[in-house]
Design an enzyme around this catalytic site. Structure first.
Site, PDB file in Angstrom:
ATOM      1  N   MET A 177       0.663  -1.195  -0.048  1.00  7.59           N
ATOM      2  CA  MET A 177       0.041  -0.119   0.097  1.00  7.59           C
ATOM      3  C   MET A 177       0.867   1.125  -0.119  1.00  7.59           C
ATOM      4  SD  MET A 177      -3.451  -1.039   2.078  1.00  7.59           S
ATOM      5  CE  MET A 177      -2.654  -0.781   3.655  1.00  7.59           C
TER       6      MET A 177
ATOM      7  N   LEU B  66       6.804   2.969   1.394  1.00  6.32           N
ATOM      8  CA  LEU B  66       7.691   1.873   1.667  1.00  6.32           C
ATOM      9  C   LEU B  66       8.995   1.975   2.864  1.00  6.32           C
ATOM     10  CD1 LEU B  66       8.675   1.147  -2.212  1.00  6.32           C
ATOM     11  CD2 LEU B  66       6.668   0.142  -0.479  1.00  6.32           C
TER      12      LEU B  66
ATOM     13  N   GLY C  59      11.401  -3.018   5.536  1.00  8.15           N
ATOM     14  CA  GLY C  59      10.369  -4.387   5.461  1.00  8.15           C
ATOM     15  C   GLY C  59      10.082  -4.797   3.806  1.00  8.15           C
ATOM     16  N   HIS C  60       9.711  -3.762   3.298  1.00  8.95           N
ATOM     17  CA  HIS C  60       9.123  -3.850   1.791  1.00  8.95           C
ATOM     18  C   HIS C  60      10.491  -4.057   0.873  1.00  8.95           C
ATOM     19  CE1 HIS C  60       5.920  -1.020   3.242  1.00  8.95           C
ATOM     20  NE2 HIS C  60       5.079  -2.192   2.767  1.00  8.95           N
TER      21      HIS C  60
ATOM     22  N   GLY D 252       4.987  -9.763   4.027  1.00  6.66           N
ATOM     23  CA  GLY D 252       5.755  -9.979   5.070  1.00  6.66           C
ATOM     24  C   GLY D 252       5.151 -11.011   6.119  1.00  6.66           C
TER      25      GLY D 252
ATOM     26  N   LYS E 179       4.949  -9.913   9.187  1.00  7.32           N
ATOM     27  CA  LYS E 179       4.451  -9.112  10.130  1.00  7.32           C
ATOM     28  C   LYS E 179       2.914  -8.998  10.143  1.00  7.32           C
ATOM     29  CE  LYS E 179       4.168  -4.636  10.608  1.00  7.32           C
ATOM     30  NZ  LYS E 179       2.680  -4.564  11.251  1.00  7.32           N
TER      31      LYS E 179
ATOM     32  N   SER F 149       6.726  -0.790  10.102  1.00  2.00           N
ATOM     33  CA  SER F 149       5.349  -0.691   9.745  1.00  2.00           C
ATOM     34  C   SER F 149       5.357   0.730   9.237  1.00  2.00           C
ATOM     35  CB  SER F 149       4.291  -0.873  10.775  1.00  2.00           C
ATOM     36  OG  SER F 149       3.148  -0.370  10.632  1.00  2.00           O
ATOM     37  N   SER F 150       4.415   0.910   8.218  1.00  2.00           N
ATOM     38  CA  SER F 150       3.962   2.268   7.690  1.00  2.00           C
ATOM     39  C   SER F 150       3.313   3.154   8.853  1.00  2.00           C
ATOM     40  CB  SER F 150       3.349   2.237   6.531  1.00  2.00           C
ATOM     41  OG  SER F 150       3.902   1.481   5.577  1.00  2.00           O
TER      42      SER F 150
END
Ligand code: PAF
Length: 286
Positions: A30, A33, A36-37, A147, A149, A185-186
Site C-alpha cells: 500500500m 515503503l 520491510g518492503h 511480510g 508481520k 510498519s508504515s
C-alpha cells in the site's frame, strides 16, 4: 522502470511476459515503503526476472473510522526506492481503476478471517483477499511475497490461494525490525516520541515469552501473563489481543508447541500496532 496506472495495460504486459517465458514476481504493497518492503523486493529480484511492485491504498480493507484518509503516502519517494531496488514495473492504479462504478465482486475466506484482527476489523480481510485476488489476476505472477508481520493476512492469503487453485507461489518473509526491536510498519510514523519509546514493549514482551518457552515453560496462559505484564507497564498501551495460536489454523493453543505463534495487537495511544513471533524458531522463508 515502467510506471503503469491502467489495469488493461498492466495485464497485457504481464500476459506478454508470461508468453515469453519470463518469471513474474509480485510484491503487493500500500506504499510508504520501508526496509520491510525493500527486503521483499530484494528477495523478489532473486526469485524471478520481471519484478512488479504494486502501490495501491486499497479502500475496501479499511473500515469506517479507520485511517484510510490519513494513511501515510509518498509516491515520489516510493518510486525512487523502487527504481533503486530494481523494480521493472510499478503498478499504481487509482481506486476507480480497481473498483469502477458497478463493481460488485468480493472474495471471502471463512473462519480464519473471523478471529484476531478480524474481530475488531470486520470486512478487513475481505478487502485484502479481494484486492490480492484481483492483483493476481491482473499481474499473473508466478511468485508473490508478503511480510510475516501481517501473520494473519499471510495465513488468509495462503488459504485463498490454495482454495481457489491460484497458480501462485506465496512466500512469507521475516519481519524486519528497528535496532530496538520494533517491527517496521508504515503506521510507526503515527507514533509520538513518547509513544515510540513505549512501542518497543511489543517486541520486548515477545522476547520474554520466547526466552521462557525455550527454558521450558509451555503453558500459554503463563507465557501470556508475562507478555501482558510487560506491555501493561506502558501508560499509553492497551492490549487488543495477545494470543498463542497454531500457525495454520490460528486456533488458540493451551500449551505452546513447535507450531505455536505468539500474536499481538496493541494500541499505543491512537496507533494500533501488530507484532508476532514463532515461539521456538526464527521466522523462516515460507
Ligand atoms: O499488507 C499490505 O500492505 C496490504 O494488506 C496488501 C497485501 C498490499 C493488500 O492491500
Amino acid at each position: 522502470m515502467e510506471r503503469i496506472e491502467s489495469v488493461a495495460t498492466m495485464q497485457r504486459h504481464c500476459l506478454e511476459a508470461r508468453a515469453e517465458g519470463r518469471r513474474i514476481v509480485l510484491v503487493p504493497t500500500m506504499g510508504f515503503l520501508h526496509e520491510g518492503h525493500l527486503s521483499l523486493l530484494r528477495e523478489g529480484r532473486r526469485r524471478g526476472d520481471l519484478l512488479v511492485l504494486s502501490l495501491f491504498l486499497n479502500p475496501t480493507q479499511f473500515g469506517a473510522g479507520e485511517d484510510l484518509d490519513h494513511y501515510p503516502r509518498d509516491l515520489a519517494g516510493d518510486s525512487e526506492q523502487a527504481l533503486r531496488a530494481g523494480v521493472d514495473m510499478l503498478f499504481v492504479p487509482s481506486a476507480a481503476e480497481m473498483y469502477p462504478p458497478g463493481y460488485a465482486s468480493y472474495v471471502n475466506v471463512e473462519g480464519l478471517t473471523e478471529v484476531l484482527c478480524g474481530s475488531s476489523r470486520p470486512g478487513h480481510f475481505r478487502g485484502v483477499t479481494t484486492v490480492v485476488c484481483k492483483l493476481f489476476s491482473i499481474v499473473q505472477p508466478h511468485v508473490a511475497l508478503f511480510g510475516l508481520k501481517d501473520f494473519q493476512q499471510l495465513a488468509v492469503v495462503r488459504r485463498m490461494t490454495a482454495d481457489l487453485n491460484l497458480p501462485v507461489e506465496i512466500i512469507g518473509m521475516p519481519i524486519v525490525r528497528e535496532a530496538d526491536g520494533l517491527a517496521m510498519s508504515s503506521r510507526n510514523s503515527y507514533l509520538s516520541v513518547a509513544e515510540r519509546r513505549q512501542a518497543v514493549s511489543l517486541s520486548d514482551a515477545i522476547s520474554l515469552a520466547r526466552a521462557a518457552a525455550t527454558a521450558g515453560e509451555t503453558r500459554s496462559e503463563v507465557l501470556l501473563q508475562m507478555v501482558r505484564r510487560r506491555i501493561e507497564r506502558e501508560p499509553d498501551a492497551a492490549i487488543e489481543y495477545a494470543r498463542i495460536c497454531d500457525r495454520t489454523s490460528l486456533q488458540d493453543l493451551s500449551r505452546a508447541d513447535s507450531r505455536a505463534v505468539l500474536l499481538l495487537a496493541v494500541h499505543i495511544g491512537k496507533t494500533r500496532l501488530i507484532d508476532n513471533s514463532y515461539l521456538f524458531e526464527e521466522d523462516c522463508l515460507s
